[in-house]
Design a protein around this motif. Structure first.
Motif, PDB file in Angstrom:
ATOM      1  N   CYS A 243       0.723  -0.946   0.118  1.00 25.64           N
ATOM      2  CA  CYS A 243       0.120  -0.001  -0.105  1.00 25.64           C
ATOM      3  C   CYS A 243       0.764   1.253   0.119  1.00 25.64           C
ATOM      4  O   CYS A 243       1.878   1.304   0.797  1.00 25.64           O
ATOM      5  CB  CYS A 243      -0.909   0.095   1.271  1.00 25.64           C
ATOM      6  SG  CYS A 243      -1.848  -1.401   1.607  1.00 25.64           S
TER       7      CYS A 243
ATOM      8  N   GLU B 127      -5.083   2.292   5.600  1.00 23.45           N
ATOM      9  CA  GLU B 127      -5.296   1.504   4.509  1.00 23.45           C
ATOM     10  C   GLU B 127      -5.163  -0.035   4.495  1.00 23.45           C
ATOM     11  O   GLU B 127      -6.165  -0.755   4.243  1.00 23.45           O
ATOM     12  CB  GLU B 127      -4.716   2.033   3.001  1.00 23.45           C
ATOM     13  CG  GLU B 127      -4.864   1.214   1.863  1.00 23.45           C
ATOM     14  CD  GLU B 127      -6.367   1.385   1.325  1.00 23.45           C
ATOM     15  OE1 GLU B 127      -6.867   0.572   0.651  1.00 23.45           O
ATOM     16  OE2 GLU B 127      -7.205   2.432   1.687  1.00 23.45           O
TER      17      GLU B 127
ATOM     18  N   SER C 144      -9.570   1.543  -2.962  1.00 21.05           N
ATOM     19  CA  SER C 144      -8.655   2.361  -1.963  1.00 21.05           C
ATOM     20  C   SER C 144      -9.839   2.885  -0.866  1.00 21.05           C
ATOM     21  O   SER C 144     -10.832   3.529  -1.221  1.00 21.05           O
ATOM     22  CB  SER C 144      -8.327   3.605  -2.735  1.00 21.05           C
ATOM     23  OG  SER C 144      -7.312   3.264  -3.762  1.00 21.05           O
TER      24      SER C 144
ATOM     25  N   LYS D 197      -8.818   7.440   0.558  1.00 24.91           N
ATOM     26  CA  LYS D 197      -8.663   8.290  -0.638  1.00 24.91           C
ATOM     27  C   LYS D 197      -7.179   8.646  -0.806  1.00 24.91           C
ATOM     28  O   LYS D 197      -6.605   8.919   0.104  1.00 24.91           O
ATOM     29  CB  LYS D 197      -9.541   9.390  -0.523  1.00 24.91           C
ATOM     30  CG  LYS D 197      -9.507  10.245  -1.923  1.00 24.91           C
ATOM     31  CD  LYS D 197     -10.621  11.481  -1.839  1.00 24.91           C
ATOM     32  CE  LYS D 197     -10.610  12.170  -3.120  1.00 24.91           C
ATOM     33  NZ  LYS D 197     -11.589  13.407  -2.929  1.00 24.91           N
TER      34      LYS D 197
ATOM     35  N   THR E 152      -4.900   6.541  -1.822  1.00 26.00           N
ATOM     36  CA  THR E 152      -3.829   5.227  -1.615  1.00 26.00           C
ATOM     37  C   THR E 152      -4.016   4.489  -3.001  1.00 26.00           C
ATOM     38  O   THR E 152      -5.152   4.336  -3.665  1.00 26.00           O
ATOM     39  CB  THR E 152      -4.165   4.480  -0.322  1.00 26.00           C
ATOM     40  OG1 THR E 152      -5.359   3.942  -0.616  1.00 26.00           O
ATOM     41  CG2 THR E 152      -3.999   5.138   0.801  1.00 26.00           C
ATOM     42  N   LYS E 153      -2.762   3.936  -3.083  1.00 27.13           N
ATOM     43  CA  LYS E 153      -2.631   3.049  -4.132  1.00 27.13           C
ATOM     44  C   LYS E 153      -1.940   1.876  -3.841  1.00 27.13           C
ATOM     45  O   LYS E 153      -1.007   1.838  -3.181  1.00 27.13           O
ATOM     46  CB  LYS E 153      -1.914   3.554  -5.586  1.00 27.13           C
ATOM     47  CG  LYS E 153      -2.446   4.691  -6.170  1.00 27.13           C
ATOM     48  CD  LYS E 153      -1.591   5.229  -7.567  1.00 27.13           C
ATOM     49  CE  LYS E 153      -2.332   6.438  -7.871  1.00 27.13           C
ATOM     50  NZ  LYS E 153      -1.947   6.883  -9.170  1.00 27.13           N
ATOM     51  N   SER E 154      -2.267   0.624  -4.332  1.00 35.19           N
ATOM     52  CA  SER E 154      -1.805  -0.653  -3.882  1.00 35.19           C
ATOM     53  C   SER E 154      -1.475  -1.739  -5.103  1.00 35.19           C
ATOM     54  O   SER E 154      -2.098  -1.524  -6.060  1.00 35.19           O
ATOM     55  CB  SER E 154      -2.942  -1.525  -3.076  1.00 35.19           C
ATOM     56  OG  SER E 154      -3.161  -0.509  -1.830  1.00 35.19           O
TER      57      SER E 154
END
Length: 370
Positions: free
Chosen positions: A177, A197, A263, A266, A268-270
């Motif tokens: 994450c 997250e 997500s 708001k 975040t990228k995984s």
């Protein structure tokens, strides 16, 4: 007994998976013993792990059989070493998982050779990385599987000398994450919390477990953040999945992708990474037919069981080779410093495998194929 001396010889060689020299020394010893019985040796040489070894015999018409084992153990040098025995048990690293099983196979082959003065259509594959998932050897296993009709794996037997007809599949994955670092005191609102997250994802992942049908999803390790005064810019979850059917595997994989791509915080990228290490070994009609045949050959009942743990039997079973596992001795406390194996179970397993292998050799001779 002679074969307990042999077991002592290889148990006293530390063959922790990452101890390449030790694993290779065990392989060399097995090579010496097997070549005395007419086997030829093909080494798959490796730089960072022990060499895998395929021991082969002459090919003739008839059933092609593979005996399967591994030479590595889970014990680093100086953690659990040595061999000892008393009236009922033998003790030491690998006595049941699975140097003991390798000795069962070896002694059955010796008995076969003594009676027939030759062995054919039986090969023996010993890998060096089973305890860490067979990430290297599985590619060799999949390639050679097409050459065999039956595979006997010599992992430890059940309490009542059950053989194993089913094992769960297993996969290991990491979800990473990414958020945004920010000072927790002066710029809290500017951060994007990757740890938070990960906490949402953790709960969603755990909810995929279904014990009623044997599916487990375990997040075994979480790492994240920089310090108490910083909003976490990254977090990782290391997880394992185990499943009894392909449908369950596909369900869990699909949900893991969905959880990864969602997500919950708001910004975040995984990313999901990992693989299925061993496909599921499902009980099938060919196995059950083989067991009935073996019961007639040996004039005894062969009990079966399913296990949650995995072995290289999973690989050969997934390649449509009729596979039975758990043909080694009965033992307790494997993967611990209290590992031990029951002496009497060696005799019973050696006798069983001698009868089985002798039957297939004699059957081909009787049919005029040898």
């Amino acid at each position: 007994m002679h074969y307990f001396d042999d077991l002592k010889t290889i148990v006293e060689i530390n063959s922790y998976t990452k101890n390449k020299q030790g694993v290779d020394n065990v392989t060399t010893q097995m090579q010496l013993w097997l070549e005395e019985l007419g086997f030829n040796t093909k080494l798959f040489k490796k730089e960072n792990i022990g060499n895998h070894a395929l021991f082969t015999t002459k090919r003739k018409d008839g059933t092609k059989i593979l005996l399967l084992g591994h030479n590595d153990t889970v014990f680093p040098p100086n953690s659990f070493e040595g061999f000892k025995e008393d009236k009922a048990w033998v003790y030491g690293p690998g006595v049941c998982d699975m140097k003991g099983g390798n000795i069962v196979a070896l002694q059955a082959l010796r008995n076969l050779y003594k009676q027939n003065n030759e062995i054919f259509n039986i090969d023996f594959f010993l890998v060096s990385d089973e305890e860490t998932g067979s990430d290297d050897s599985k590619f060799i296993s999949k390639e050679i599987a097409k050459n065999y009709d039956i595979c006997f794996d010599f992992e430890a037997a059940g309490k009542n000398l059950e053989v194993v007809t089913a094992r769960k599949g297993v996969g290991t994955f990491t979800i990473t994450c990414k958020g945004k670092a920010s000072h927790a005191g002066t710029s809290y609102e500017n951060g994007i919390d990757a740890n938070l997250e990960a906490s949402y994802k953790l709960q969603k992942i755990n909810a995929l477990t279904n014990l009623k049908i044997g599916t487990t999803v375990n997040v075994g390790k979480i790492e994240g953040g920089i310090g108490a005064n910083t909003i976490s810019p990254s977090a990782t979850l290391l997880l394992e999945i185990r499943f009894k059917t392909d449908d369950e595997k596909n369900r869990v994989l699909e949900q893991l992708k969905k959880i990864t791509n969602t997500s919950y915080i708001k910004g975040t990228k995984s990313k999901l990474e990992g693989l299925i290490q061993r496909e599921v070994m499902q009980e099938n009609e060919k196995q059950l037919e083989l067991i009935k045949e073996l019961e007639k050959i040996c004039s005894e009942k062969i009990f079966t069981e399913h296990r949650g743990g995995v072995s290289d039997a999973n690989i050969f079973s997934s390649c449509n080779v009729t596979t039975l596992d758990g043909l080694g001795p009965y033992g307790l406390y494997d993967h611990t410093i209290n590992e031990k194996a029951l002496k009497s179970s060696f005799d019973k397993r050696i006798d069983l495998m001698t009868k089985i292998l002798l039957h297939y050799q004699n059957m081909e001779k009787k049919n005029g194929k040898a």
